[in-house]
Write a protein that holds these residues in place. Structure first.
Motif, short mmCIF file in Angstrom:
data_model
loop_
_atom_site.label_atom_id
_atom_site.label_comp_id
_atom_site.label_asym_id
_atom_site.label_seq_id
_atom_site.Cartn_x
_atom_site.Cartn_y
_atom_site.Cartn_z
N THR A 175 -10.55 3.85 11.29
CA THR A 175 -9.55 4.43 10.39
C THR A 175 -8.15 3.98 10.81
O THR A 175 -7.92 3.58 11.95
CB THR A 175 -9.63 5.96 10.40
OG1 THR A 175 -9.39 6.43 11.74
CG2 THR A 175 -11.00 6.43 9.92
N TYR A 176 -7.21 4.08 9.87
CA TYR A 176 -5.83 3.68 10.13
C TYR A 176 -4.92 4.67 9.43
O TYR A 176 -5.10 4.97 8.24
CB TYR A 176 -5.57 2.27 9.60
CG TYR A 176 -4.24 1.69 10.04
CD1 TYR A 176 -4.08 1.13 11.29
CD2 TYR A 176 -3.13 1.72 9.18
CE1 TYR A 176 -2.87 0.58 11.69
CE2 TYR A 176 -1.91 1.17 9.57
CZ TYR A 176 -1.79 0.62 10.83
OH TYR A 176 -0.59 0.09 11.23
N SER A 177 -3.94 5.20 10.17
CA SER A 177 -3.07 6.24 9.62
C SER A 177 -1.63 5.74 9.56
O SER A 177 -1.14 5.07 10.47
CB SER A 177 -3.13 7.50 10.49
OG SER A 177 -4.44 8.03 10.50
N VAL A 178 -0.95 6.07 8.47
CA VAL A 178 0.48 5.79 8.30
C VAL A 178 1.14 7.02 7.69
O VAL A 178 0.49 7.84 7.03
CB VAL A 178 0.74 4.56 7.40
CG1 VAL A 178 0.28 3.28 8.06
CG2 VAL A 178 0.05 4.73 6.05
N GLU A 179 2.43 7.13 7.90
CA GLU A 179 3.19 8.21 7.29
C GLU A 179 4.63 7.75 7.11
O GLU A 179 5.23 7.19 8.03
CB GLU A 179 3.16 9.48 8.15
CG GLU A 179 3.92 10.65 7.53
CD GLU A 179 3.85 11.91 8.36
OE1 GLU A 179 4.43 12.94 7.95
OE2 GLU A 179 3.19 11.89 9.43
N GLY A 180 5.16 7.99 5.93
CA GLY A 180 6.56 7.65 5.70
C GLY A 180 6.73 6.31 5.03
O GLY A 180 5.93 5.88 4.19
#
Length: 305
Positions: free
Chosen positions: A196-201
């Motif tokens: 999985t890969y998470s990003v925010e903003g």
């Protein structure tokens, strides 16, 4: 005893009709069976026929280490041009080149896009491009030139279509949309890896000139409402987790309005999907005019169909 006179030698002038006939028939025989490609090729008025203009000599000087080395023009089996790309820098580069086939008056008769990846310093890559087939009524293709050269560090180049970089994350841009001076280009983030890969903003952006040096004097806005309402209302950034095979997107939004001052063009943008992420250099061609600002919208998960 008197000698008999020697027989007269044949006159060379008597062979002239035969030479003329061969000069006429030879090119016609060579033309038979030639492939019909492009304007003025076999089967159309011009190429392969008597009186066709000779191919235009290679006069284009090229640019940024890219040049045309030879041009095969009308009367041949195909209209093509040979080229070479030389990396005179100090690091490996990936090139994106646009070649343009031209008519005798310099008009564009079609473009060819060529990508040369991972060219090491001091090395030269060579290849050949071929003109597309054109209607017989189109002007004759008589030359080729280098129209645009974009080059990025090989380590920061977007992954080739259908491949996945070691990071497992693929970042690229689309062709964008333009209407009445408004520009919108999409940034795309694909999880092509196994985790999985998470990003925010918002994606982090560095605006770079043709020498990959920072462009100053441009405000990078979070959101696009200060530029236009046509891209929709600004949305608050949210945390996103991408499973393998899932994607997210963000938009770059600007206007190319030109008023007083010097217009600013930004050929390169270095993108970090999130802090600490490996940089990817893309080439959206930001024609910012004299507006002095660029809007970026937050990452948003792409809905799967």
């Amino acid at each position: 005893m008197s000698r008999r006179p020697a027989p007269p030698r044949p006159r060379l002038a008597a062979t002239a009709p035969l030479l003329v006939a061969l000069a006429v028939i030879g090119p016609l025989l060579a033309a038979c069976g030639s492939e019909s490609v492009g304007a003025g090729s076999a089967g159309s008025a011009g190429a392969g026929a008597a009186g066709s203009p000779p191919p235009t000599p290679v006069t284009d000087p090229g640019m940024d280490g890219v040049r045309i080395t030879s041009f095969t023009g009308p009367g041949d089996s195909a209209i093509s041009a040979a080229y070479e790309v030389t990396n005179d820098g100090t690091e490996a580069l990936t090139y994106s080149v646009i070649f343009t086939f031209t008519s005798s008056d310099g008009g564009s008769m079609g473009n060819k896009n060529v990508s040369v990846r991972d060219l090491a310093p001091g090395k030269t890559a060579r290849g050949t491009i071929q003109a597309d087939q054109l209607p017989s009524s189109a002007p004759l293709v008589t030359g080729a030139k280098v129209s645009q050269v974009l080059k990025v560090p090989a380590a920061e180049a977007p992954a080739e279509p259908g491949t996945c970089p070691a990071s497992g994350i693929r970042v690229n841009t689309d062709e964008g949309e333009a209407a009445m001076g408004l520009r919108v280009v999409g940034l795309h983030l694909d999880n092509c890896g196994t985790g999985t890969y998470s990003v925010e903003g918002y994606p982090s952006l560095e605006l770079l000139d043709k020498n990959h040096k920072p462009v100053t004097g441009i405000r990078i806005l979070k959101g696009s409402s200060e530029i236009t309402t046509g891209a929709g209302p600004d949305e608050q950034p949210r945390p996103i987790t991408l499973k393998p095979g899932e994607s997210a997107s963000a938009n770059l939004v600007w206007r190319n309005t030109t008023q007083s001052g010097t217009p600013v063009n930004v050929p390169y943008v270095r993108i970090h999907a999130k802090p600490g992420a490996a940089p990817v250099m893309v080439t959206p061609g930001l024609d910012l005019g004299t507006t002095g600002k660029l809007g970026v919208r937050p990452w948003k998960k792409t809905e799967t169909r």
